[in-house]
Design a protein around this motif. Structure first.
Motif, PDB file in Angstrom:
ATOM      1  N   VAL A   1      64.338 -56.836 -82.961  1.00  0.00           N
ATOM      2  CA  VAL A   1      65.106 -56.680 -84.199  1.00  0.00           C
ATOM      3  C   VAL A   1      66.595 -56.876 -83.921  1.00  0.00           C
ATOM      4  O   VAL A   1      67.306 -57.485 -84.729  1.00  0.00           O
ATOM      5  CB  VAL A   1      64.806 -55.315 -84.868  1.00  0.00           C
ATOM      6  CG1 VAL A   1      65.767 -55.040 -86.014  1.00  0.00           C
ATOM      7  CG2 VAL A   1      63.362 -55.281 -85.363  1.00  0.00           C
TER       8      VAL A   1
ATOM      9  N   ALA B   1      68.088 -57.157 -88.498  1.00  0.00           N
ATOM     10  CA  ALA B   1      67.087 -56.482 -89.336  1.00  0.00           C
ATOM     11  C   ALA B   1      66.731 -57.302 -90.581  1.00  0.00           C
ATOM     12  O   ALA B   1      65.563 -57.427 -90.939  1.00  0.00           O
ATOM     13  CB  ALA B   1      67.569 -55.094 -89.729  1.00  0.00           C
TER      14      ALA B   1
ATOM     15  N   HIS C   1      62.979 -58.804 -91.484  1.00  0.00           N
ATOM     16  CA  HIS C   1      62.278 -58.523 -92.752  1.00  0.00           C
ATOM     17  C   HIS C   1      61.915 -59.823 -93.466  1.00  0.00           C
ATOM     18  O   HIS C   1      60.815 -59.942 -94.032  1.00  0.00           O
ATOM     19  CB  HIS C   1      63.120 -57.627 -93.660  1.00  0.00           C
ATOM     20  CG  HIS C   1      63.129 -56.195 -93.264  1.00  0.00           C
ATOM     21  ND1 HIS C   1      62.055 -55.348 -93.437  1.00  0.00           N
ATOM     22  CD2 HIS C   1      64.093 -55.450 -92.679  1.00  0.00           C
ATOM     23  CE1 HIS C   1      62.354 -54.143 -92.979  1.00  0.00           C
ATOM     24  NE2 HIS C   1      63.588 -54.183 -92.506  1.00  0.00           N
TER      25      HIS C   1
END
Length: 148
Positions: free
Chosen positions: A119, A124, A128
């Protein structure tokens, strides 16, 4: 070939490559706990709730026969057990034993470290987005009649 055929081929090849990379990582994470990636995958599918072999196969995208072989091995090694299934007399439910949960617990710290590193590498938001794109791709393939 046309544009869409090239795109499908590219998606498939990158997915195969990604699958190989994830399997290699999973083997490395599972090995110190005395497990294989496949054992971890099947055991992980029943950590929250016991499932029949066919249910595990559906969730994990594996063949029922392949899951059955792994489930039987997990039971033989004391990492999982079969329980009666109130919804189906013959399709027993697989659930982890205390030893199976301990094995998974041994994997968790290295798994968390790798997750944090990945990540951090992607960011992040991008992580996602990648997950959402993979889910959309899987759903689209589910929606198609891939048998024709």
């Amino acid at each position: 070939m046309n544009g869409s055929a090239d795109l499908l081929s590219g998606l498939a090849l990158e997915t195969f490559r990604l699958n190989g990379q994830f399997l290699q990582v999973a083997e490395g994470l599972a090995r110190p706990a005395g497990m294989t990636a496949a054992w971890w995958q099947v055991l992980g599918a029943v950590l929250c709730e016991p499932l029949p072999v066919a249910g595990i196969a559906r969730v994990m995208g594996m063949s029922r026969q392949g899951v059955q072989r792994i489930a039987d091995l997990l039971v033989e090694r004391g990492l999982a057990e079969y329980r009666p299934n109130p919804a189906h007399r013959r399709a027993k439910l697989l659930q982890p034993t205390a030893a199976g949960r301990e094995s998974i617990d041994k994997i968790t710290p290295a798994h968390q470290q790798l997750a944090d590193r990945l990540v951090a590498e992607l960011g992040a938001e991008t992580a996602h987005e990648c997950l959402a794109a993979l889910r959309r791709l899987s759903a689209a393939l589910d929606d198609l009649d891939t048998s024709s």
